[in-house]
Design a protein around this motif. Structure first.
Motif, short mmCIF file in Angstrom:
data_model
loop_
_atom_site.label_atom_id
_atom_site.label_comp_id
_atom_site.label_asym_id
_atom_site.label_seq_id
_atom_site.Cartn_x
_atom_site.Cartn_y
_atom_site.Cartn_z
N PRO A 182 0.80 -1.24 -0.03
CA PRO A 182 0.00 0.04 -0.03
C PRO A 182 0.91 1.22 -0.04
CG PRO A 182 0.14 -0.79 2.09
CD PRO A 182 0.75 -2.04 1.18
N GLU A 183 1.97 1.20 0.36
CA GLU A 183 2.97 2.47 0.64
C GLU A 183 3.74 2.84 -0.56
OE1 GLU A 183 5.01 2.66 4.20
OE2 GLU A 183 3.67 1.64 5.09
N LEU A 184 3.64 1.86 -1.65
CA LEU A 184 4.70 2.14 -2.98
C LEU A 184 3.54 2.55 -4.08
CD1 LEU A 184 6.88 -0.99 -3.49
CD2 LEU A 184 7.26 1.16 -2.52
N SER A 185 4.14 3.92 -4.38
CA SER A 185 3.41 4.78 -5.41
C SER A 185 4.50 5.42 -5.96
CB SER A 185 2.20 5.59 -5.05
OG SER A 185 2.67 6.59 -4.16
N ALA A 186 4.29 5.90 -7.31
CA ALA A 186 4.97 6.99 -7.91
C ALA A 186 4.15 8.34 -8.06
CB ALA A 186 5.47 6.39 -9.40
#
Length: 301
Positions: free
Chosen positions: A263-267
């Motif tokens: 859930p914490e990984l995004s670009a």
């Protein structure tokens, strides 16, 4: 001598009659007569020969008519030029971008809208590594930057930052990589994999998440300065890369993408500009880019 005096003089010269000239100028005739008289006194001699039916130019008046028309035309050109500049129709906008700005469609959409609204303004677009974009903005080499938000305190107080997009991260790997047999993978699945990361990722959020998840430093196999280089290295089997999901819409040979369950990984993509910007074209570009787009804008062409 004021521009209005020259406008009054030209109107009388062209109409050959004070009454008609006053109607054309939307002023009363006595006021017009007083202004012409004041102009003659300032210049030191008569500009018109007055009769009961009409007025004609003196030799001095004929000489002034040529120069007055030139002056008024130049004043109008100056006014029009300044108006166009303030409106954003003149000048240029120099834009630096990183790869995801193009792959996500954000940059092309902003360019399209601005060109439609201000077709005579110049657009200069150049790929600039993320780590060099802030410096280029502060040095005045570019006016607007489209940059990944890598965290780590990259942004100067002299700059405005607007987040314009966020996408989940995908694991990019060669088509024959063992992990391609899974539809979704977790971070634990790539803990032992050599990673390909962006050169700007020394202190970014993604690596911090990986450090916390792995309990150690990730294995960095290669660093690349742009998105295409990252994907090329992954497609060649040199490691696994975590890239924005927007890249999955672009067909590239030899590469496979898999969703990463975290859930914490995004670009995140940000648009950066100078706080003290005064250039009309740049301000117009930013104003359009900050305005919600018309969903039918592309279909209208």
């Amino acid at each position: 001598m004021e521009l209005r005096h020259l406008r009054y003089f030209v109107a009388v010269a062209e109409e050959g009659h004070f009454g008609r000239a006053a109607e054309r100028l939307h002023i009363v005739q006595p006021a017009l007569s007083m202004q012409i008289k004041a102009l003659e006194e300032e210049l030191g001699g008569p500009l018109f020969v007055r009769t009961s039916r009409m007025v004609t130019l003196t030799a001095a008046g004929s000489a002034l008519l040529i120069e007055a028309r030139r002056t008024l035309e130049q004043a109008e050109r100056a006014r029009a030029t300044v108006t166009k500049s303030l409106r954003g129709d003149l000048g240029s906008v120099r834009i630096g971008f990183a790869g995801n700005a193009v792959f996500s469609g954000q940059l092309t959409a902003d360019l399209h809208r601005f060109h439609r609204a201000h077709p005579t303004a110049q657009l200069e677009v150049v790929e600039v590594p993320p780590q060099a974009q802030v410096e280029s903005l502060l040095a005045g080499r570019i006016d607007v930057a489209y940059c990944p938000d890598h965290g780590g305190g990259l942004i100067s107080p002299a700059l405005n930052v607007a987040q314009i997009g966020e996408w989940p991260l995908l694991a990019a790997m060669a088509t024959d990589h063992p992990l391609t047999s899974r539809v979704h993978i977790g971070l634990s699945d790539i803990a032992a994999e050599p990673l390909i990361v962006y050169s700007a990722d020394e202190s970014n959020d993604m690596l911090n998440v990986l450090r916390a998840e792995f309990g150690r430093e990730p294995v960095i196999a290669h660093r690349a300065s742009n998105t295409l280089s990252v994907v090329a290295l992954a497609a060649a089997g040199l490691g696994v890369a975590l890239v924005p999901a927007s890249l999955a819409d672009i067909a590239m040979p030899g590469i496979t993408y898999r969703h990463v369950m975290h859930p914490e990984l995004s670009a995140r993509l940000v648009r950066i500009s100078r706080r003290d910007e005064t250039t009309g074209a740049v301000l117009a570009y930013l104003a359009l880019a900050d305005t919600p787009p018309n969903e039918s804008a592309w279909e209208e062409d």
